[in-house]
Design an enzyme around this catalytic site. Structure first.
Site, short mmCIF file in Angstrom:
data_model
loop_
_atom_site.label_atom_id
_atom_site.label_comp_id
_atom_site.label_asym_id
_atom_site.label_seq_id
_atom_site.Cartn_x
_atom_site.Cartn_y
_atom_site.Cartn_z
N ASP A 198 0.68 -9.86 -5.35
CA ASP A 198 1.96 -8.96 -5.12
C ASP A 198 2.17 -7.78 -5.68
OD1 ASP A 198 4.48 -9.28 -3.91
OD2 ASP A 198 5.43 -9.91 -5.71
N LEU A 246 0.93 -1.16 -0.08
CA LEU A 246 0.08 0.09 -0.03
C LEU A 246 0.76 1.33 -0.02
CD1 LEU A 246 -2.63 -1.40 2.65
CD2 LEU A 246 -2.74 -1.42 0.09
N ARG A 247 2.17 1.13 0.26
CA ARG A 247 3.18 2.10 -0.03
C ARG A 247 3.02 3.17 1.18
NH1 ARG A 247 7.32 0.01 -2.51
NH2 ARG A 247 7.08 -0.01 -5.00
#
Lengths: 316, 441
Positions: free
Chosen positions: B314, B72-73
């Site tokens: 991924d 999700l950064r």
């Protein structure tokens, strides 16, 4: 897979990025075009007007004197304006991205980019971002390709051997890290050389090269028996630090091209080397300077072949 | 679960076909949702007073998808993607539960970070987010994290994402520690020394393109080590992102030897191989590398026969600047949350598998690995659903993707199967197109 980016929709050469994927006719056309350019060098006025008014940018992201100089001479003999940019020392160190650099240079009305880059594939990235009309010539990218070197090698081989069919060619040395070897392998097989051998220790010549259609050898003597052409590769200093090879001395002992070993090849075999040579590491001086060496003619032909590539791309 | 979800108003879904991945069947049924749970399957009484009715004619009703790896950064890489953008992508892809790896910046190695992530995700009330905690502090591969604290904060497992644990003794000790609490350990098998500097599968393509190779033995040696350590430590090991035929064989052999080990594969590796790199296409620069056709076919077969338990997206959003570089310098990874369903359906079609069976690999199987009550359509189960049109086709493009990451090797390619409604805890959190109606009662 997408279309080969170096050919346009009619199969005409748009960029020269790799020998891989180029048809035999394209390679022969380059070699044939180069022939009259060899004689340009013998004239009093060494210039032809093929690229008059065109700008050739030499973009060297990796240092090279020799290759850059031969491209510069080739472009000047074709009457082009040549701009040399050593990018390693300019934009890249200021953090400008590769594509920003290319966009900027494209806006300077370039017609041709001659690109050397330490990363495999960088010229493909550049070619996919230049504006229509700019041709990109790969002057060496990482371990991938050095197409003009292979073409000048092919010119040299044809000059001395007349044809490719029936030849056995051995490539000696650090094949794993060599863009020259990869280009040579594709060029030789496309031009119909029936037997291509590569030789070196397994750390530098992995068995996976057999997948490219070559015979892999690990003993120098076995690889040289009966061959017509011996193509030596330069051994980079960083390969000799113990990671892949124990020492330069041991390498020379096992894989150095000595007169004694060269005697295993056919008596009329020729010896090529892309330069610069490491005498006493990969080649014995008596061989490098001997009658079978064609290393200096390679340099002369190299200019003609690069003129041929530039002129073909310019008039497409 | 947030209060907003618990108080979800009753919903009825009429006219759809239920796909049950647990029992491998499809059947026509209406479904009622109350208080965030499934309260009826089959016939819903006319007197059932719903706040909303979803017209599901022509749609398949599956459990919400469960994704074992979606980056999700946040925190740290908000210029690549944000929690908002990626959870919106998740529900657009029908993903209602997801595990996020700890390779954020800073990594998920402190309870406070995990609590913040959980809280932010709950506030957004989209997919359920299950953080995977860092196995070592700062993912440096040296010191054990506060696993018990992290677990209390919400970590469902511990992993090292794609960072190497170079010291085998550290690996042994972290696994021993995790085993003390029966915490699952998720590890991607890759020998850090053999993989160092590599960017592509050690095969014909890397040889031809002059790209540094990651040999197959980088995976097999790591699996040997992890299987041995799993036996020695008793840790619950899940192997992430298998990429080789040999790796699949090792897992099969370890299981035959009585080891309870699970594994997954990324959806890209089920469809692509190293040849898809083409002319240095950085979109196909993935971790682990795309391998040979033979490896891909082995992964496809192993996913079908159950050797590989689950397939994950991924999901790795990467910004254009990080992709528009020479192959080896480009940042690896591909966006995947919105492609997980259509690519799984594509695999099912190509392998002649039933849809229900195929969907088990992205629903009940990963839910079991996560240890959460998701991925099944039964009475009383959480009302997490994915309603999709199995025949709608669409083309992958920056415009059709919700994720901030537009990086995918599938750009420009057609997909079949598209999510129409996503329901989490009884709340419709995503709808595409028509299908809503207000109850007439």
């Amino acid at each position: 897979m997408t279309r080969n980016p170096q050919l346009d929709q009619h199969g005409v050469l748009r960029h020269l990025l790799s020998i891989d994927g180029l048809p035999r006719e394209t390679l022969l056309n380059i070699l044939d075009t180069a022939r009259p350019f060899v004689s340009v060098a013998e004239r009093e006025v060494k210039k032809v007007p093929v690229l008059r008014g065109k700008s050739v940018f030499n973009l060297f992201f990796e240092n090279s004197t020799r290759t850059r100089t031969t491209f510069e001479i080739a472009a000047k003999r074709l009457s082009a304006d040549v701009i040399n940019l050593n990018i390693d020392a300019s934009s890249a160190s200021k953090g400008e991205s590769l594509l920003d650099t290319i966009s900027n240079l494209s806006a300077m009305d370039a017609d041709m980019f001659v690109v050397r880059h330490a990363q495999s594939g960088a010229p493909f990235l550049i070619a996919s971002h230049v504006r229509e009309g700019i041709s990109v010539i790969n002057a060496g990218d990482g371990r991938h390709q050095h197409p003009t070197q292979a073409l000048l090698d092919m010119y040299t081989i044809r000059h001395y051997k007349q044809s490719f069919t029936g030849l056995t060619v051995t490539i000696v040395g650090d094949v794993l890290h060599s863009r020259v070897a990869r280009s040579q392998i594709h060029a030789l097989s496309t031009l119909g050389v029936p037997e291509i051998r590569v030789v070196g220790p397994k750390t530098l010549v992995p068995d996976s090269f057999a997948q490219l259609g070559v015979r892999v050898f690990n003993r120098m003597e076995d690889a040289l028996v009966g061959v017509d052409v011996v193509s030596m590769l330069r051994l980079q200093n960083e390969r000799m630090d113990g990671g892949l090879l124990p020492s330069a001395q041991e390498y020379y002992k096992s894989y150095g091209l000595t007169a004694e070993r060269l005697a295993l090849a056919r008596p009329d075999a020729i010896v090529l080397h892309p330069g610069p040579m490491n005498r006493g590491v990969e080649i014995e001086s008596s061989v490098a300077d001997g009658s079978q060496s064609v290393i200096l003619p390679q340099v002369t032909f190299g200019i003609a072949v690069r003129m041929a590539v530039m002129s073909i791309l310019a008039v497409r | 679960m947030s209060a907003a979800i618990v108080r979800a108003k009753p919903v009825v879904i009429r006219g759809g076909t239920v796909v049950d991945p647990v029992d491998d069947r499809e059947y026509a049924a209406d479904i009622a949702l109350e208080d965030g749970l499934i309260s009826a399957i089959g016939t819903v009484p006319d007197r059932f007073r719903s706040a909303r009715t979803i017209d599901a004619r022509g749609l398949l009703i599956a459990p919400g998808l469960v994704d074992l790896a979606a980056r999700l950064r946040e925190p740290g890489y908000e210029y690549k993607a944000t929690l908002e953008s990626e959870l919106a992508a998740a529900v657009a892809g029908g993903v209602t539960s997801l595990a996020c790896p700890p390779d954020t910046d800073p990594p998920l190695d402190e309870p406070g970070l995990v609590e913040m992530l959980k809280y932010r995700a709950q506030t957004l009330a989209l997919s359920r987010v299950y953080p995977v905690g860092a196995l070592t502090q700062a993912l440096a591969g040296e010191r054990i994290t506060e696993m018990a604290e992290l677990n209390e904060a919400g970590c469902i497992a511990f992993s090292h994402a794609d960072h190497p644990v170079t010291d085998t003794r550290v690996l042994l000790r972290t696994m021993l520690y995790a085993a003390s609490f029966d915490f699952p350990v998720w590890l991607r098998p890759q020998d850090p020394h053999l993989a160092r500097g590599g960017v592509a599968h050690g095969g014909e393509v890397a040889t031809r393109l002059g790209l540094s190779a990651i040999p197959v033995c980088a995976e097999t040696i790591a699996i040997d080590t992890l299987v041995t350590l799993a036996r020695v430590t008793g840790a619950r090991v899940h192997l992430c992102r298998l990429s080789t035929a040999e790796g699949v064989a090792q897992v099969r052999a370890a299981r035959a030897g009585g080891l309870a080990i699970t594994c997954d594969v990324a959806i890209h590796h089920v469809h692509l191989c190293d040849r898809d790199i083409g002319y240095f296409d950085a979109q196909s620069h993935l971790v682990p590398p795309l391998r040979s056709v033979r490896d891909r076919d082995a992964l496809r077969a192993a996913l079908a026969d159950g050797t590989i338990d689950a397939v994950c997206s991924d999901h790795t959003p990467v910004d254009d600047d990080a992709k528009q570089l020479p192959f080896a310098q480009s940042e690896p990874g591909a966006t995947g949350l919105e492609l997980l369903l259509p690519l799984t359906l594509k695999w099912a079609t190509e392998m002649s598998l039933s849809r229900a069976r195929a969907l088990s690999r992205i629903t009940c199987a990963p839910a079991r690995i996560l240890g959460v009550p998701a991925g099944r359509l039964t009475l009383g189960a959480p009302a997490d659903l994915c309603l999709f049109d199995p025949i709608e086709d669409w083309v992958v493009s920056p415009q059709t993707l919700v994720s901030q990451g537009k990086n995918t090797p599938f750009a420009g390619l057609p997909m079949v199967g598209r999510v129409r409604h996503t329901i989490v805890g009884g709340e419709a959190v995503f709808s595409r197109g028509a299908g809503w109606s207000i109850p007439t009662t």
